[in-house]
Write an enzyme that holds these catalytic residues in place. Structure first.
Site, short mmCIF file in Angstrom:
data_model
loop_
_atom_site.label_atom_id
_atom_site.label_comp_id
_atom_site.label_asym_id
_atom_site.label_seq_id
_atom_site.Cartn_x
_atom_site.Cartn_y
_atom_site.Cartn_z
N ALA A 239 0.84 -1.21 0.00
CA ALA A 239 0.00 0.00 0.00
C ALA A 239 0.87 1.25 0.00
CB ALA A 239 -0.93 -0.04 1.20
N ARG A 240 1.31 1.68 1.16
CA ARG A 240 2.17 2.86 1.31
C ARG A 240 2.98 2.69 2.57
NH1 ARG A 240 1.84 4.26 -3.07
NH2 ARG A 240 1.22 6.24 -3.99
N GLU A 269 10.63 6.03 2.79
CA GLU A 269 11.38 5.51 1.64
C GLU A 269 11.91 6.66 0.77
OE1 GLU A 269 7.97 3.22 0.07
OE2 GLU A 269 8.07 4.50 -1.73
N HIS A 287 9.53 -0.53 -3.99
CA HIS A 287 8.30 0.12 -4.49
C HIS A 287 8.13 -0.11 -6.00
CE1 HIS A 287 5.31 3.58 -3.50
NE2 HIS A 287 4.83 2.80 -4.46
C1 GLV Z 1 2.13 3.46 -6.61
O1 GLV Z 1 2.48 3.30 -5.49
C2 GLV Z 1 0.98 4.19 -7.00
O2 GLV Z 1 0.32 4.79 -6.13
O3 GLV Z 1 0.66 4.21 -8.20
#
Ligand code: GLV
Length: 326
Positions: A239-240, A269, A287
């Site tokens: 997710a994040r 990050e 990522h």
């Molecule tokens: C990637 O993390 C996006 O939000 O597209």
């Protein structure tokens, strides 16, 4: 006639720059360094649009310094780099890049789950280090995917893609938790059952996080939530950064309070919490969940289409704050 001036904040596909140049006076970022807030502000003072890639923060202070700015087009589905209320107050449109990355990202979420549960990275490092000298019955024994219970927190488009892969491809029992419950048709398509976050954490063999980041979702998984999970469970975060308390996770992994984790996103990050780098039972990727060339090209083209759609035709494709169009 002079063309509207836009900034492309990072290096992107040359063919997308060429498309943009047909409509705009484009300032590219030839160094591909992430611009500091001061640099970004300076460059946006004379621009009407900016192509962002997710790392550039657009906030009230920047907007106040750049009154000619009209649109910020993110080449990402997540947009926690945008202060959307501040953009709306300043009359600046934000757009993101949904849909085009859904299946690619769901593929990656599943790949990370497989790699984590079956200890693929850890065993490869062992082999490369020349440590594989003999067979043993429990060498890198992991946990099963097929027939196990998958718990998905955040059941948007990507979460649904992961649910379908699990239920239809691997015979998994799928539980989900989301801000709002899905309609019964979508639940049936995903073969997914809505449960509380607590029940999901207590019963899932594999927990996958796909929630958008906001102040409300900060540390959705911290020490208390990790303590609810099974000692045999795996945790996947695509997710994040900030959805998981990375320090608490590193501690739980070291103490084997959960079996393993797979992380594609990190708090702060591209820095990674040092304690995560030294625990063996975690798979770490930089990522890359949406990173296939066709998908990244589709994301870049969608961001470009939003700039062209809005600045040339008045019709952006995927607006985040359509009220500024009124
Ligand atoms: C990637 O993390 C996006 O939000 O597209």
């Amino acid at each position: 006639m002079t063309k509207p001036r836009i900034l492309v904040a990072r290096a992107i596909f040359p063919e997308v720059i060429e498309r943009l140049k047909q409509h705009f006076d484009v300032e590219p970022n030839l160094t591909d360094e992430l611009l500091s807030k001061a640099q970004l502000t300076e460059k946006l003072r004379d621009k009407v649009g900016v192509f962002t890639t997710g790392g550039e923060r657009i906030d009230a202070e920047l907007l106040a310094a750049c009154p000619s700015l009209k649109i910020c087009a993110n080449m990402a589905v997540g947009y926690n780099n945008f202060d959307v209320p501040a953009m709306t107050a300043a009359g600046v449109l934000g757009t993101n890049a949904p849909d085009v990355l859904t299946e690619t990202t769901a593929d990656f979420g599943f790949a990370l789950l497989m790699a984590t549960a079956r200890r693929i990275s850890e065993s490869e490092h062992f082999l490369r280090a020349g440590k594989w000298t003999r067979w043993s019955y429990d060498m890198f024994a992991g946990s099963d995917i097929h027939g196990s219970t998958l718990g998905i927190i955040g059941m948007g488009r990507i979460g649904q893609g992961i649910a379908k892969r699990g239920a239809l491809g691997f015979g998994m029992k799928v539980l989900y938790h989301n801000r709002s419950r899905l309609d019964s048709i979508t639940e049936a398509e995903c073969k997914a059952r809505y449960v509380s976050k607590e029940e999901l954490l207590k019963t899932a063999d594999h927990v996958v996080l796909v929630v958008p980041y906001s102040a409300a979702s900060h540390h959705t998984i911290g020490a208390a939530e990790l303590a609810l999970m099974k000692p045999t469970a795996t945790l996947i975060n695509i997710a994040r950064g900030g959805i998981v308390d990375d320090a608490a996770l590193a501690k739980a992994l070291r103490e084997k309070r959960i079996a393993a984790a797979g992380l594609d996103v990190f708090e702060g990050e591209p820095k990674v919490h040092p304690n995560l780098l030294t625990v063996p039972n975690v798979v770490l990727t930089p990522h890359i969940a949406s990173a296939t060339l066709p998908t990244r090209l589709a994301m870049a083209n969608l961001a470009a289409d939003n700039l062209i759609g809005f600045l040339v035709n008045g019709k952006p494709l995927t607006p985040l704050n359509p009220e500024v169009l009124a």
